[in-house]
Design a protein around this motif. Structure first.
Motif, PDB file in Angstrom:
ATOM      1  N   ARG A 309       1.267  -1.054   0.212  1.00 61.71           N
ATOM      2  CA  ARG A 309      -0.336   0.232  -0.206  1.00 61.71           C
ATOM      3  C   ARG A 309       1.057   1.481  -0.160  1.00 61.71           C
ATOM      4  NH1 ARG A 309      -4.067  -0.845   5.204  1.00 61.71           N
ATOM      5  NH2 ARG A 309      -5.047   1.742   4.276  1.00 61.71           N
ATOM      6  N   SER A 311       0.246   4.046   1.562  1.00 57.59           N
ATOM      7  CA  SER A 311       0.852   3.990   3.241  1.00 57.59           C
ATOM      8  C   SER A 311       1.821   3.881   3.607  1.00 57.59           C
ATOM      9  CB  SER A 311      -0.734   4.823   3.691  1.00 57.59           C
ATOM     10  OG  SER A 311      -1.014   2.966   3.822  1.00 57.59           O
ATOM     11  N   ASP A 312       1.590   2.564   3.595  1.00 57.42           N
ATOM     12  CA  ASP A 312       2.925   1.652   4.352  1.00 57.42           C
ATOM     13  C   ASP A 312       4.411   2.066   3.469  1.00 57.42           C
ATOM     14  OD1 ASP A 312       0.993   0.489   5.990  1.00 57.42           O
ATOM     15  OD2 ASP A 312       0.728  -1.063   3.819  1.00 57.42           O
ATOM     16  N   GLN A 329      -3.073   7.550   4.102  1.00 49.82           N
ATOM     17  CA  GLN A 329      -3.665   6.127   4.565  1.00 49.82           C
ATOM     18  C   GLN A 329      -5.042   7.215   4.508  1.00 49.82           C
ATOM     19  OE1 GLN A 329      -3.123   5.041   8.595  1.00 49.82           O
ATOM     20  NE2 GLN A 329      -3.951   3.061   8.173  1.00 49.82           N
ATOM     21  N   THR A 330      -5.680   8.302   4.524  1.00 50.64           N
ATOM     22  CA  THR A 330      -7.522   8.478   4.838  1.00 50.64           C
ATOM     23  C   THR A 330      -7.426   8.579   3.078  1.00 50.64           C
ATOM     24  OG1 THR A 330      -6.909   9.391   7.004  1.00 50.64           O
ATOM     25  CG2 THR A 330      -8.635  10.476   5.205  1.00 50.64           C
ATOM     26  N   GLU A 332      -6.438   6.811   0.674  1.00 53.27           N
ATOM     27  CA  GLU A 332      -6.902   5.482  -0.025  1.00 53.27           C
ATOM     28  C   GLU A 332      -8.154   4.825   1.046  1.00 53.27           C
ATOM     29  OE1 GLU A 332      -2.459   3.557  -0.137  1.00 53.27           O
ATOM     30  OE2 GLU A 332      -3.216   3.751   1.720  1.00 53.27           O
ATOM     31  N   ALA A 333      -8.432   5.556   1.970  1.00 56.79           N
ATOM     32  CA  ALA A 333      -9.759   4.845   3.001  1.00 56.79           C
ATOM     33  C   ALA A 333     -10.995   5.245   2.554  1.00 56.79           C
ATOM     34  CB  ALA A 333      -9.560   5.011   4.357  1.00 56.79           C
ATOM     35  N   GLY A 334     -10.975   6.141   1.952  1.00 58.49           N
ATOM     36  CA  GLY A 334     -11.686   7.338   1.734  1.00 58.49           C
ATOM     37  C   GLY A 334     -11.857   6.815   0.294  1.00 58.49           C
ATOM     38  N   GLY A 335     -11.020   6.926  -0.863  1.00 56.04           N
ATOM     39  CA  GLY A 335     -11.094   6.595  -2.381  1.00 56.04           C
ATOM     40  C   GLY A 335     -11.000   8.444  -3.049  1.00 56.04           C
TER      41      GLY A 335
END
Length: 396
Positions: A309, A311-312, A329-330, A332-335
């Motif tokens: 990912r 973020s990683d 990371q936010t 990626e989570a929200g697209g």
């Protein structure tokens, strides 16, 4: 077709200077002769020229506007060359136009036209060409450089008063150490009075600076030249220095903020322009201007290629891990990756400007206190012997 720069005389006898397009020097002379200009000297216009940050921002802004209007790149550069209000940039644009005509990319032509172009700018231009969003990215690059120019001017203006005070204090200290202290010693030479410890120390300091000050300055200048050359020619040494710079107190904080601003804004524009994530990461790393971050970004792009990912991957880049990984990371989570990257860039830019303002507000009183303390010590070293002398000769 090549661009030639000429200097000569017009039909009215006045000096004439400018640019002319031709296939050869002979054709250029004939072309000028038909317009009534005798070319006394003629040479290819393609030569590296230094440009200030403000000039490069103007060039990028004009080029962006012309490309957005639908002109091809060579025609846009041709318009910049012939513009009457861009004389300082005409030679740079002419050299770029010749390179573009020969099939080179804009990034390569810009690198060859001016040594002042930074790695950050070249990475942005190369990314813009790959993404097909050259006009908007050049406009964004111009805005960034203009902000840097405004910030630089603000820093210089804020340092005018402290530098003036420091210069005045150093001059006063030199006069006291070089003229007044020796005279006080001469006055006390015939009287059995012990010289104050502060006066002895300052006199010794003055003698040391008088003997070794110039060699020290020369040695320091030679070291600065060697360091700049080593940083330019030795990539591994530059990487080691950058790693220590990130860990340095105060300076490391500001440098980290600037790197985050450049990485986030570049990555956002690349992704919005359709560049794949694996290709965008190393380009954004180059755009930071840090060779260490560029190496780490290239390595982490491969990890993303193999399923990691983003973020990683960012967490494994130390200068970006603390500030940027949470935003990504936010996203990626929200697209909504590009929107979050834009927000992160804006937030870090605010932090960077606030950091510079606070640093200047702290630096100014520190400089004044230091030079004031130095002048006070020199003044006391002169006054204390005089007070001792006056007490010794006073009637009892």
């Amino acid at each position: 077709m090549r661009t030639f720069e000429y200097r000569g005389f017009g039909a009215d006898g006045h000096h004439a200077r400018g640019l002319v397009d031709a296939l050869s020097a002979k054709e250029a002379r004939d072309k000028l002769a038909r317009t009534g200009i005798f070319a006394e000297k003629l040479w290819p216009a393609r030569r590296p020229l230094r440009c200030s940050t403000e000039q490069r921002a103007t060039l990028y802004r004009e080029l962006s506007s012309l490309l957005a209007a639908g002109l091809p790149l060579a025609k846009a550069l041709d318009a910049i060359v012939s513009a009457p209000d861009l004389n300082a940039l005409a030679l740079v644009a002419a050299g770029m136009r010749d390179d573009i005509r020969e099939g080179k990319s804009l990034a390569d032509s810009m690198a060859g036209a001016s040594p002042s172009v930074t790695e950050f700018e070249l990475a942005i231009i190369e990314a813009a060409e790959r993404s097909g969003a050259l006009a908007p990215m050049l406009d964004e690059l111009a805005s960034f450089l203009e902000e840097q120019t405004v910030l630089k001017d603000r820093v210089q203006n804020a340092l005018i008063y402290p530098v003036f005070v420091v210069t005045l204090g150093i001059c006063a200290g030199i006069v006291m150490l070089g003229l007044l202290l020796p005279r006080t010693r001469a006055l006390m030479s015939g009287i059995n009075i012990s010289e104050p410890a502060l006066t002895r120390f300052m006199r010794g300091l003055g003698a040391f600076l008088g003997r070794w000050g110039a060699p020290f300055i020369l040695l320091l200048s030679a070291f600065a030249v060697w360091l700049a050359r080593r940083l330019r020619l030795d990539p591994e040494f530059r990487v080691r220095c950058e790693r220590h710079l990130f860990m340095a107190p105060w300076i490391g904080r500001g440098y980290t903020l600037l790197i985050n601003v450049r990485f986030a804004s570049t990555l956002s524009v690349l992704l919005r322009g359709g560049v794949g994530l694996v290709e965008a990461i190393p380009l954004a790393g180059r755009a930071t201007g840090s060779r260490w971050v560029a190496i780490l970004a290239r390595r982490e792009a491969e990890s993303v290629r193999h399923g990691s990912r983003l973020s990683d991957a960012i967490r494994r880049i130390p200068p970006l891990a603390e500030q940027l990984s949470g935003w990504i990371q936010t996203g990626e989570a929200g697209g909504e990756m590009t929107r979050l990257l834009d927000a992160a860039s804006a937030r870090h830019r605010q932090h960077w400007e606030r950091f510079v303002s606070r640093s200047l507000s702290v630096l100014e009183p520190i400089l004044i206190l230091l030079i004031g303390g130095f002048v006070l010590l020199v003044t006391l070293s002169v006054l204390l012997p005089l007070l001792s002398l006056s007490q010794a000769v006073a009637p009892r």
